[in-house]
Design a protein around this motif. Structure first.
Motif, short mmCIF file in Angstrom:
data_model
loop_
_atom_site.label_atom_id
_atom_site.label_comp_id
_atom_site.label_asym_id
_atom_site.label_seq_id
_atom_site.Cartn_x
_atom_site.Cartn_y
_atom_site.Cartn_z
N HIS A 329 57.38 80.47 23.94
CA HIS A 329 58.08 79.80 24.98
C HIS A 329 59.58 80.35 24.84
N LYS A 330 59.96 80.57 26.02
CA LYS A 330 61.24 81.55 26.29
C LYS A 330 62.08 80.36 26.97
N ILE A 331 63.00 79.72 26.15
CA ILE A 331 63.46 78.55 26.29
C ILE A 331 64.65 78.77 27.50
N ASN A 332 65.43 79.77 27.41
CA ASN A 332 66.39 79.88 28.52
C ASN A 332 66.22 81.25 29.41
N SER A 333 65.16 81.53 29.45
CA SER A 333 64.72 82.79 30.33
C SER A 333 63.35 82.71 31.03
N GLY A 334 62.97 83.76 31.56
CA GLY A 334 61.78 83.61 32.38
C GLY A 334 61.95 84.18 33.78
N ARG A 335 60.70 84.80 34.20
CA ARG A 335 60.59 85.36 35.68
C ARG A 335 60.06 84.20 36.56
N VAL A 336 60.38 84.48 37.82
CA VAL A 336 59.91 83.74 38.94
C VAL A 336 59.20 84.65 40.01
N PRO A 337 58.01 84.66 39.48
CA PRO A 337 57.18 85.62 40.55
C PRO A 337 57.15 85.43 42.01
N LEU A 338 57.25 84.11 42.35
CA LEU A 338 57.30 83.61 43.84
C LEU A 338 58.58 83.04 43.94
N PRO A 339 59.44 83.79 44.34
CA PRO A 339 60.88 82.90 44.44
C PRO A 339 60.89 81.80 45.32
N GLU A 340 60.14 81.78 46.75
CA GLU A 340 60.17 80.86 47.42
C GLU A 340 59.23 79.66 47.11
N HIS A 341 58.29 79.95 46.09
CA HIS A 341 57.39 78.91 45.92
C HIS A 341 57.66 78.34 44.30
N GLY A 342 58.18 79.21 43.56
CA GLY A 342 57.95 78.84 42.20
C GLY A 342 56.79 78.67 41.48
N PRO A 343 56.68 78.30 40.15
CA PRO A 343 57.64 77.72 39.43
C PRO A 343 58.23 79.06 38.47
N ARG A 344 59.10 78.98 37.78
CA ARG A 344 59.63 79.84 36.85
C ARG A 344 58.79 80.01 35.66
N ARG A 345 58.29 81.19 35.09
CA ARG A 345 57.24 81.45 34.29
C ARG A 345 58.01 81.78 32.80
N THR A 346 57.88 80.63 32.01
CA THR A 346 58.73 80.74 30.79
C THR A 346 58.14 80.78 29.30
N TYR A 347 56.79 81.54 29.57
CA TYR A 347 56.07 81.56 28.56
C TYR A 347 55.36 82.94 28.55
N GLU A 348 54.83 83.54 27.25
CA GLU A 348 54.01 84.64 27.29
C GLU A 348 53.08 84.42 25.94
N LEU A 349 52.04 85.28 26.06
CA LEU A 349 50.95 85.06 25.11
C LEU A 349 51.01 86.13 24.02
#
Length: 449
Positions: A329-349
């Protein structure tokens, strides 16, 4: 025949296996003896002018309590007033025979604590070994197991005795550590074994750290400017204890635009297409198995869509893969794949794989939270705290770890803090240069456990 003796003439050996007595249980037994009489007197053996207690210390303590309260009791139709103890005798026995008599009596009891049981089993094994030595024979743990569990082990071969023998051996080992306060106060033998293993592991870590020495510096690590597939294929087999790697994800990251969350001032210097990723993993997974020791762990970051594909490739290479990923879990970062729809993706596997039966250093959660660190010019820079968390699960001081896609060199400060020897491989010249500076800086950051 029931005999009578004064309490002052009775000796209780200090190394008897029963060491704990419940005061309430003794009182209940004293009340029962007062009301109904003593059915089975304590058993003694003669030792010169004195008597040595062989069996029945609980009964002896209950009798003492009756006498202290000014009472008396009956045994075999005879009244025993203050100071008079009824007993049965085994005659004059040599020390080995006397110990055998006591063990035979007390090992059959059902209310021994695990500590008393461990001590009794260890004493029985020692007794049988000494008796065997006197006649030129050898007594084994399997022999003790058969004596303790005759019904369960009747007719079994040594190979089939495994589970029973392990239990007896465990008791013998624990008996040697009953002077260890932490072990002795454990609630069960199972808990005591865990404590003992933890202490042994800690002691091993301290010795390893001492062996590595205080002058642990950047020269302990290795940074290579090369194609990891080529370099790994040239390394000796069984080189590393742990692989920790953040390879390409095969998710088209080289085509991401700023609108989808790309970091400013960074770029991907590689083909991140799925087909390229497949070819890479087909070669990488077997190489990772080849260069790791017989007992090893691997941590590989991957895209959500590619987890099961990577899992299959690692299993084909020989790894056992934990069926669910570790979540970062990336607390203060992450991508927003769909800026107009969200959400911000803040985790990785992160895929976790095991080779052989390498144990972890403890049970950790499958969820790790970290904060974004300074951007060093890499689009997928991993925090040192993340690598610390993952390595700590698997390594001891002196272990060798490898990151085949070292990037800016996160593996080095993480491994350095744990006193592990890190090898990083990086093809990109820019990232390699950053990793060199990071590695050199370790000399100003002393390693610590």
């Amino acid at each position: 025949m029931v005999h009578s003796a004064s309490r002052s003439s009775i000796i209780i050996s200090p190394d008897r296996q029963r060491q704990e007595f419940d005061p309430d249980a003794i009182t209940d037994l004293a009340n029962s003896i007062s009301a109904h009489g003593l059915l089975h007197p304590p058993v003694m053996r003669q030792d010169g002018p004195n008597l040595v207690l062989v069996a029945g210390e609980r009964r002896l303590r209950a009798i003492e309590q009756i006498h202290m309260l000014g009472g008396s009791f009956y045994c075999n139709g005879e009244e025993f007033p203050d100071g008079s103890i009824p007993y049965l005798t085994l005659g004059e026995l040599d020390p080995l025979a006397a110990e055998e008599a006591e063990l035979d009596e007390n090992l059959k009891r059902q209310d021994l604590t695990w500590q008393e049981q461990a001590a009794a089993i260890a004493r029985l094994h020692s007794l049988r070994s000494r008796q065997a030595d006197l006649v030129g024979k050898t007594h084994t743990v399997s022999d003790t197991t058969r004596e303790l569990k005759p019904e369960q082990t009747s007719g079994l071969s040594d190979g089939e005795l495994g589970a029973y023998r392990a239990d007896v051996r465990q008791n013998i080992i624990l008996a040697d550590h009953l002077d260890n306060p932490e072990v002795a106060k454990a609630k069960s033998a199972k808990d005591a074994v865990k404590i003992l293993k933890r202490q042994e592991e800690a002691e091993k870590n301290v010795k390893l750290a001492e062996r590595i020495g205080r002058n642990f510096n950047s020269s302990a690590h290795s940074l290579v400017h090369a194609d990891c597939l080529v370099h790994l294929s040239q390394l000796p087999a069984h080189s590393f204890d742990v692989i920790l790697v953040d390879p390409p994800y095969g998710m088209g990251a080289d085509d991401f635009g700023n609108a989808s969350g790309k970091l400013e001032g960074t770029e991907h210097h590689y083909d991140d297409s799925f087909s390229s990723w497949e070819k890479l993993m087909d070669q990488l997974c077997p190489l990772l198995y080849q260069v790791t020791k017989e007992q090893a762990h691997a941590y590989l970051f991957c895209d959500f869509d590619n987890f099961h594909s990577l899992k299959g490739r690692m299993e084909m290479a020989g790894w056992y893969v934990f069926r669910t990923p570790i979540i970062h879990h990336k607390i203060n970062s992450g991508r927003v794949p769909l800026p107009e729809h969200g959400p911000r993706r803040t985790y990785e596997l992160c895929l976790y794989a095991i080779k052989g039966k390498k144990p972890v250093t403890g049970i950790y959660p499958d969820f790790v939270s970290t904060r974004l660190e300074e951007n060093l010019g890499h689009g997928a820079n991993k925090p040192v705290d993340l690598y610390l968390d993952l390595l700590r699960r698997s390594v001891r001081p002196g272990d060798r770890v490898c990151d085949p896609f070292a990037g800016t060199g996160t593996i080095f400060p993480a491994a350095h803090q744990l006193k592990c020897l890190a090898t990083g491989i990086e093809l990109n010249a820019e990232y390699y240069g950053i990793a060199v500076q990071r590695l050199n800086a370790l000399d100003d950051q002393p390693a610590m456990i």
